[in-house]
Design an enzyme around this catalytic site. Structure first.
Site, PDB file in Angstrom:
ATOM      1  N   HIS A 106       0.673  -1.385  -0.035  1.00 22.38           N
ATOM      2  CA  HIS A 106      -0.119  -0.192  -0.067  1.00 22.38           C
ATOM      3  C   HIS A 106       0.968   1.243   0.059  1.00 22.38           C
ATOM      4  CE1 HIS A 106       1.140  -0.990   4.457  1.00 22.38           C
ATOM      5  NE2 HIS A 106       0.487   0.693   4.569  1.00 22.38           N
ATOM      6  N   ASP A 108       0.511   5.381   2.078  1.00 16.93           N
ATOM      7  CA  ASP A 108      -0.308   6.310   2.671  1.00 16.93           C
ATOM      8  C   ASP A 108      -0.807   6.518   2.179  1.00 16.93           C
ATOM      9  OD1 ASP A 108       0.783   3.947   4.619  1.00 16.93           O
ATOM     10  OD2 ASP A 108       2.509   5.393   5.099  1.00 16.93           O
ATOM     11  N   HIS A 249       4.711  -0.161   0.441  1.00 15.95           N
ATOM     12  CA  HIS A 249       5.135  -0.242   0.680  1.00 15.95           C
ATOM     13  C   HIS A 249       4.575  -1.741   2.139  1.00 15.95           C
ATOM     14  CE1 HIS A 249       3.760   2.574   2.790  1.00 15.95           C
ATOM     15  NE2 HIS A 249       3.645   2.267   4.391  1.00 15.95           N
ATOM     16  N   ARG A 264       5.004   6.267  13.993  1.00 15.28           N
ATOM     17  CA  ARG A 264       4.597   6.879  12.495  1.00 15.28           C
ATOM     18  C   ARG A 264       3.716   7.963  12.427  1.00 15.28           C
ATOM     19  NH1 ARG A 264       0.181   5.003   8.126  1.00 15.28           N
ATOM     20  NH2 ARG A 264      -0.929   6.131   8.600  1.00 15.28           N
TER      21      ARG A 264
HETATM   22  C1  SIN Z   1       2.887   1.192   7.646  1.00 15.49           C
HETATM   23  O1  SIN Z   1       2.319   0.958   6.794  1.00 15.49           O
HETATM   24  O2  SIN Z   1       2.460   2.913   8.329  1.00 15.49           O
HETATM   25  C2  SIN Z   1       3.572   0.961   8.397  1.00 15.49           C
HETATM   26  C3  SIN Z   1       4.737  -0.362   8.151  1.00 15.49           C
HETATM   27  C4  SIN Z   1       5.159  -1.122   9.545  1.00 15.49           C
HETATM   28  O3  SIN Z   1       4.093  -0.925  10.737  1.00 15.49           O
HETATM   29  O4  SIN Z   1       6.292  -1.334   9.626  1.00 15.49           O
END
Ligand code: SIN
Length: 280
Positions: A106, A108, A249, A264
């Site tokens: 995905h 973000d 990612h 995050r």
């Molecule tokens: C995310 O997808 O924003 C987080 C990725 C992760 O937890 O490694």
């Protein structure tokens, strides 16, 4: 022996970690004290290489909003449980594999009018092994398409919708936006494929469901080629900065019920656009 310190032409002692995706910063930069100039250099590296890896950081998560505000406008993610009192800092915890929404490829915030530009992710508590985050380079995915296929994508837009998150915030409709399938990056001027996890995509504008699914499934499978990925194995003190406008990612949920806590933030980007095509 390869050059372990600095690659000519790259700022801040950045060292490529794969052929196309991700750099490691070897100059010992401390995010808690970073200058405006160096922060701009980091952003540029993230936009060129999709991901920047910073090691041994001391930045407390409570100050991530402050760092984010220097990168851009820190934004909230509809439906995601924040778990902190710090402005738009999300504490990501292990809710179990069934609820591991980040395990699919995905980008973000694609369902927002102005989706995320940069994300910053900081390791807090890590499982004994596993929980890697994997990135793929969407400039390279676009570049790998044939000229005829690139032409087919010109001007196409797709619906992005995050279904079923409304229950998390009373009364909010599912967030939804329409974006081009190919976007031009404002900093690098390069084109990148812009798709998201297929369950968060609706139809391509002007196509029916079967046509849309076929084309989006092809673009998804094309995007995740192994030779365009970087897999980050987390260590305590690691912070990643990535650019969502040119990458996808996914986080591997291979650590069962062990604790994995990450912090995050994301910063709001521009409305995605694709510049007029002189060539193809
Ligand atoms: C995310 O997808 O924003 C987080 C990725 C992760 O937890 O490694």
């Amino acid at each position: 022996m390869g050059n372990q310190t600095e690659t000519p032409g790259l700022d801040l002692g950045a060292r490529p970690l794969t052929g196309s995706t991700a750099v490691d910063i070897t100059s010992g930069i401390d995010l808690a004290e970073i200058s405006d100039g160096d922060l701009e250099r980091l952003k540029r590296l993230a936009s060129q290489w999709c991901v920047v890896v910073l090691r041994n950081q001391k930045q407390p998560p409570s100050q991530l909003s402050g760092l984010g505000a220097r990168i851009g406008t820190v934004s909230y993610t509809p439906g995601l449980i924040q778990n902190t009192d710090w402005p738009n800092v999300y504490k990501l915890v292990n809710y179990g594999k069934k609820r591991a929404i980040t395990e699919k490829w995905h980008t973000d915030g694609a369902f927002s009018e102005r989706p995320a530009a940069y994300s910053v992710l900081m390791a807090d508590t890590l499982p004994l092994a596993g929980g890697d985050t994997i990135f793929v380079n969407q400039y390279a995915a676009y570049d790998a398409l044939s000229p005829a296929f690139r032409k087919l994508l010109q001007g196409l837009h797709a619906e992005h919708v995050w279904k079923g998150v409304a229950h998390l915030r009373d009364g909010e409709p599912d967030p939804m936006a329409i974006h081009p399938l190919v976007r031009t990056h404002p900093l690098t001027g390069r084109r990148a494929l812009y798709i998201n996890v297929l369950s968060a995509m609706g139809n391509i504008v002007g196509m029916d469901e079967a046509e849309s699914r076929a084309l989006l499934t092809f673009l998804h499978d094309h995007s995740i080629a192994i030779d365009r990925t970087y897999r980050h194995r987390w260590l305590p003190g690691d912070v990643l900065l990535w650019d969502n406008r040119c990458s996808l990612h996914a986080a591997a949920h291979d650590f069962g019920d062990e604790e994995r806590i990450m912090y995050r933030i994301v910063t709001e980007g521009e409305r995605p656009y694709d510049e007029p095509y002189g060539d193809a």
